[in-house]
Design a protein around this motif. Structure first.
Motif, PDB file in Angstrom:
ATOM      1  N   GLU A   1       1.096  -1.270   0.449  1.00 27.72           N
ATOM      2  CA  GLU A   1       0.011   0.328  -0.204  1.00 27.72           C
ATOM      3  C   GLU A   1       0.979   1.231  -0.177  1.00 27.72           C
ATOM      4  O   GLU A   1       0.023   2.328   0.495  1.00 27.72           O
ATOM      5  CB  GLU A   1      -0.518  -0.106   0.831  1.00 27.72           C
ATOM      6  N   GLU A   2       2.408   0.989  -0.786  1.00 25.41           N
ATOM      7  CA  GLU A   2       3.109   2.402  -0.111  1.00 25.41           C
ATOM      8  C   GLU A   2       2.691   3.211   1.655  1.00 25.41           C
ATOM      9  O   GLU A   2       3.534   3.874   0.894  1.00 25.41           O
ATOM     10  CB  GLU A   2       3.396   3.311  -1.204  1.00 25.41           C
TER      11      GLU A   2
ATOM     12  N   MET B   1       5.518   6.517   1.093  1.00 34.36           N
ATOM     13  CA  MET B   1       7.139   6.025   0.016  1.00 34.36           C
ATOM     14  C   MET B   1       6.759   4.603  -1.472  1.00 34.36           C
ATOM     15  O   MET B   1       5.960   3.571  -0.365  1.00 34.36           O
ATOM     16  CB  MET B   1       8.073   5.723   1.195  1.00 34.36           C
ATOM     17  N   GLU B   2       7.749   4.822  -2.259  1.00 31.48           N
ATOM     18  CA  GLU B   2       8.074   3.795  -3.096  1.00 31.48           C
ATOM     19  C   GLU B   2       8.291   2.492  -2.266  1.00 31.48           C
ATOM     20  O   GLU B   2       9.362   3.204  -2.503  1.00 31.48           O
ATOM     21  CB  GLU B   2       7.728   3.680  -4.154  1.00 31.48           C
ATOM     22  N   TYR B   3       8.524   1.365  -2.593  1.00 37.08           N
ATOM     23  CA  TYR B   3       9.081   0.585  -1.571  1.00 37.08           C
ATOM     24  C   TYR B   3      10.154   0.064  -2.650  1.00 37.08           C
ATOM     25  O   TYR B   3       9.372  -0.389  -3.763  1.00 37.08           O
ATOM     26  CB  TYR B   3       8.489  -0.324  -0.828  1.00 37.08           C
ATOM     27  N   SER B   4      11.544  -0.080  -2.625  1.00 32.22           N
ATOM     28  CA  SER B   4      11.871  -0.562  -3.299  1.00 32.22           C
ATOM     29  C   SER B   4      12.329  -2.549  -3.516  1.00 32.22           C
ATOM     30  O   SER B   4      11.743  -2.999  -2.382  1.00 32.22           O
ATOM     31  CB  SER B   4      13.633  -0.767  -3.673  1.00 32.22           C
ATOM     32  N   LYS B   5      12.250  -2.978  -4.501  1.00 37.41           N
ATOM     33  CA  LYS B   5      11.995  -4.253  -4.821  1.00 37.41           C
ATOM     34  C   LYS B   5      12.887  -4.984  -3.965  1.00 37.41           C
ATOM     35  O   LYS B   5      12.922  -6.601  -3.380  1.00 37.41           O
ATOM     36  CB  LYS B   5      12.920  -4.305  -5.890  1.00 37.41           C
ATOM     37  N   SER B   6      14.512  -4.445  -3.548  1.00 40.29           N
ATOM     38  CA  SER B   6      15.011  -5.254  -2.763  1.00 40.29           C
ATOM     39  C   SER B   6      14.789  -5.108  -1.361  1.00 40.29           C
ATOM     40  O   SER B   6      14.140  -6.314  -0.628  1.00 40.29           O
ATOM     41  CB  SER B   6      16.551  -3.773  -2.364  1.00 40.29           C
ATOM     42  N   VAL B   7      13.215  -3.936  -0.605  1.00 37.43           N
ATOM     43  CA  VAL B   7      12.741  -4.250   0.746  1.00 37.43           C
ATOM     44  C   VAL B   7      11.998  -4.939   0.636  1.00 37.43           C
ATOM     45  O   VAL B   7      12.239  -6.012   1.137  1.00 37.43           O
ATOM     46  CB  VAL B   7      12.024  -2.942   0.848  1.00 37.43           C
ATOM     47  N   LYS B   8      11.404  -5.309  -0.653  1.00 41.47           N
ATOM     48  CA  LYS B   8       9.697  -6.278  -0.591  1.00 41.47           C
ATOM     49  C   LYS B   8      10.646  -7.585  -0.640  1.00 41.47           C
ATOM     50  O   LYS B   8      10.606  -8.453  -0.189  1.00 41.47           O
ATOM     51  CB  LYS B   8       9.246  -6.425  -2.571  1.00 41.47           C
ATOM     52  N   ASN B   9      12.072  -7.882  -1.605  1.00 40.77           N
ATOM     53  CA  ASN B   9      12.731  -9.597  -1.386  1.00 40.77           C
ATOM     54  C   ASN B   9      12.566  -9.709  -0.064  1.00 40.77           C
ATOM     55  O   ASN B   9      12.933 -11.256   0.082  1.00 40.77           O
ATOM     56  CB  ASN B   9      13.939  -9.393  -2.288  1.00 40.77           C
TER      57      ASN B   9
END
Lengths: 86, 86, 86, 86
Positions: free
Chosen positions: A27-28, D1-9
């Motif tokens: 949801e950012e 805030m848009e979270y990076s691929k790295s955070v999600k991984n």
């Protein structure tokens, strides 16, 4: 080792919190909110570590006392485990 | 509680390290160097906490065993003290 | 780097606390009291690390902005330094 | 805030590790193994906090520079957030 209901409940709550964070990321949501939740999970895990080590050390010490063995080594290992998990 | 030579030596070393940092601050040394030294002192204090709690818990458990008392409460208090000192 | 009065004052207080603990050890004071004081110093050192890194990063970012350079690397290094000092 | 691929991984990996620990608890695995895994998740969460704060601070500083505003407050807030999440 058999883990107490309390340990299991704590980890289930952590699991729920983690699923909540994964949704917040999608949801950012604001970074301060996400970091606050991540810190809350870290603290919950910390307390779970303390509970697991305490329950295990109590049992090991009791068993040593019954079998007449020294308890020192169990104490040292448990403290070392807690220090390493900091 | 009587503290071991090992605890006393560690704290003397920390004292020496702290005097070193105070000099580095006066000499306006690089921030990374100062932060690295501050972290080293924190780790040394951490290990000293572990040693103090371990030595104390070993003694308390031995005394409880000799007097036939339960050891559980000593273990729980020691683990709680370690968790609080994180 | 030039360190602020605030950083210097904090470290002087830590120095005083450490001298206090050395006396407590000689006086064979209770282990819980000693551990509580050791934890207090660790927290004070922690806050000092935060202050040193924050003051340094503010200055580095301002200098980069004035010289038109990217600020990203300064931010990443500062965060890395804080994480390493945990 | 848009979270990076790295955070999600990273968070997906933590999720996998947590599911693994829940199984270890059911299988009554050794306490040292469980505590070691709990500590590993704590460290992974810690690094994720560092990444989230770093990415967010980089973006905030860049936006401030573009709009000609001071960057100091962003730096102070980010460091404070990191210190609180210890």
């Amino acid at each position: 080792m058999e883990y107490s209901k309390s340990v299991k409940n704590r980890l289930q709550r952590v699991n729920g919190q983690l699923q909540g964070i994964l949704r917040m990321i999608e949801e950012e949501r604001d970074c301060v909110e996400v970091v606050t939740q991540l810190s809350a999970i870290k603290s919950a895990l910390d307390r779970t570590v303390g509970l697991v080590v305490s329950e295990n050390l109590e049992r090991c010490v009791r068993e040593s006392v019954q079998s007449g063995e020294s308890t020192d080594e169990h104490v040292q290992q448990a403290v070392k485990l807690l220090m390493k998990s900091r």
